[in-house]
Design a protein around this motif. Structure first.
Motif, short mmCIF file in Angstrom:
data_model
loop_
_atom_site.label_atom_id
_atom_site.label_comp_id
_atom_site.label_asym_id
_atom_site.label_seq_id
_atom_site.Cartn_x
_atom_site.Cartn_y
_atom_site.Cartn_z
N ILE A 78 102.85 29.55 81.13
CA ILE A 78 102.34 30.90 80.87
C ILE A 78 103.28 31.58 79.89
O ILE A 78 104.34 31.04 79.55
N ASN A 79 102.86 32.74 79.43
CA ASN A 79 103.69 33.58 78.56
C ASN A 79 104.22 32.80 77.38
O ASN A 79 103.50 32.04 76.75
N GLU A 80 105.52 32.94 77.06
CA GLU A 80 106.09 32.34 75.86
C GLU A 80 106.26 30.82 75.98
O GLU A 80 106.52 30.15 74.99
N ALA A 81 106.11 30.26 77.16
CA ALA A 81 106.25 28.80 77.33
C ALA A 81 105.02 28.05 76.80
O ALA A 81 105.10 26.84 76.60
N GLN A 82 103.91 28.75 76.57
CA GLN A 82 102.72 28.08 76.04
C GLN A 82 103.03 27.47 74.68
O GLN A 82 103.76 28.05 73.88
N SER A 83 102.45 26.30 74.40
CA SER A 83 102.74 25.60 73.15
C SER A 83 102.01 26.21 71.95
O SER A 83 102.29 25.85 70.81
N GLU A 84 101.09 27.10 72.20
CA GLU A 84 100.40 27.88 71.17
C GLU A 84 100.38 29.33 71.64
O GLU A 84 100.37 29.60 72.85
N GLU A 85 100.34 30.26 70.72
CA GLU A 85 100.26 31.67 71.10
C GLU A 85 98.84 31.99 71.55
O GLU A 85 97.95 32.15 70.72
N MET A 86 98.66 32.06 72.84
CA MET A 86 97.33 32.34 73.41
C MET A 86 97.31 33.65 74.18
O MET A 86 96.28 34.03 74.71
N GLY A 87 98.47 34.31 74.26
CA GLY A 87 98.52 35.62 74.90
C GLY A 87 98.81 35.57 76.39
O GLY A 87 98.80 34.51 77.02
N ASP A 88 99.05 36.75 76.92
CA ASP A 88 99.44 36.90 78.32
C ASP A 88 98.31 36.64 79.31
O ASP A 88 98.56 36.48 80.50
N GLU A 89 97.07 36.60 78.84
CA GLU A 89 95.94 36.40 79.75
C GLU A 89 95.57 34.92 79.89
O GLU A 89 94.58 34.60 80.53
N SER A 90 96.39 34.03 79.31
CA SER A 90 96.08 32.61 79.31
C SER A 90 97.12 31.80 80.06
O SER A 90 98.29 32.14 80.10
N LEU A 91 96.65 30.69 80.64
CA LEU A 91 97.52 29.69 81.24
C LEU A 91 97.22 28.38 80.55
O LEU A 91 96.05 28.01 80.39
N GLU A 92 98.26 27.67 80.14
CA GLU A 92 98.11 26.39 79.47
C GLU A 92 98.34 25.25 80.45
O GLU A 92 99.32 25.26 81.20
N ILE A 93 97.46 24.29 80.42
CA ILE A 93 97.71 23.01 81.07
C ILE A 93 98.28 22.12 79.98
O ILE A 93 97.55 21.60 79.13
N GLU A 94 99.61 21.99 79.96
CA GLU A 94 100.24 21.22 78.88
C GLU A 94 100.14 19.72 79.14
O GLU A 94 99.95 18.94 78.21
N ARG A 95 100.29 19.33 80.40
CA ARG A 95 100.22 17.91 80.74
C ARG A 95 99.48 17.73 82.05
O ARG A 95 99.77 18.41 83.02
N ILE A 96 98.57 16.79 82.06
CA ILE A 96 97.89 16.39 83.27
C ILE A 96 97.67 14.88 83.13
O ILE A 96 96.85 14.44 82.35
N TYR A 97 98.48 14.11 83.85
CA TYR A 97 98.49 12.66 83.70
C TYR A 97 98.46 11.98 85.06
O TYR A 97 99.12 12.43 86.00
N LEU A 98 97.72 10.88 85.11
CA LEU A 98 97.67 10.04 86.31
C LEU A 98 97.99 8.60 85.92
O LEU A 98 97.60 8.14 84.84
N LYS A 99 98.67 7.91 86.82
CA LYS A 99 98.88 6.48 86.63
C LYS A 99 97.51 5.80 86.62
O LYS A 99 96.60 6.22 87.34
N THR A 100 97.37 4.76 85.82
CA THR A 100 96.09 4.08 85.65
C THR A 100 95.46 3.70 86.99
O THR A 100 94.27 3.92 87.21
N LYS A 101 96.24 3.17 87.90
CA LYS A 101 95.67 2.68 89.16
C LYS A 101 95.16 3.80 90.07
O LYS A 101 94.46 3.54 91.03
#
Length: 171
Positions: A78-101
């Motif tokens: 959220i906030n300044e940690a977002q990898s793009e400037e999307m504003g205070d009303e946004s939450l970024e899912i930067e990584r969502i990964y699962l092992k193949t199995k």
């Protein structure tokens, strides 16, 4: 079948690094040179960088366990940690990964819903993420979950520029 999500802290750093490297490598090894993969993995997932990310109050990591085994993870910003400037009303899912199995067990949906739940609790209006334009399975999944493409941004794998679709879900 048991599914558990736990928030990461500094004690989880080694586990987070291992699952980060394994899942990223599994996801993209076929489409990238070994040199580009090695350069990216070292830069993105070294312990010092992960420690800084875990310590950032505007970022959170979660491990997902399936039958008591680490199956994958989620990183939100959220906030300044977002990898793009999307504003205070946004939450970024930067990584969502699962092992193949552990894919095709509904765990991606569980992690995505966790991010949406946090966004709702924080009164965010949008959840967004970047997904590689050639990752057709992920794009189809996000569309099914109510995300729409709202833009693009560059992602660098070593020296190679790749294009990510920015996909957004309005809450």
């Amino acid at each position: 079948m048991s599914i558990e999500i736990t928030k990461c802290n500094l004690e989880d750093l080694q586990t987070l690094q291992e699952v980060s490297i394994e899942t990223f490598y599994e996801a993209f090894k076929e489409q990238n040179s070994p040199e580009s993969m090695e350069a990216y993995l070292e830069k993105a997932f070294n312990l010092e960088k992960l420690e800084l990310e875990i310590s950032n109050i505007s970022s959170q990591f979660f491990l997902i366990h399936f039958n008591n085994e680490v199956a994958g993870y989620l990183k939100i910003n959220i906030n300044e940690a977002q990898s793009e400037e999307m504003g205070d009303e946004s939450l970024e899912i930067e990584r969502i990964y699962l092992k193949t199995k552990f894919q095709k067990h509904g765990l991606g949906k569980v992690l995505l819903n966790k991010a949406i739940e946090i966004a709702t609790d924080l009164d965010k209006k949008k959840v967004w993420l970047g997904v590689w334009e050639e990752n057709e399975n992920a794009i189809a999944f996000y569309k099914k979950m109510g995300f729409v493409q709202t833009g693009t941004h560059s992602f660098y794998m070593g020296d190679e520029e790749q294009l990510d679709f920015i996909m957004t879900k309005t809450l």
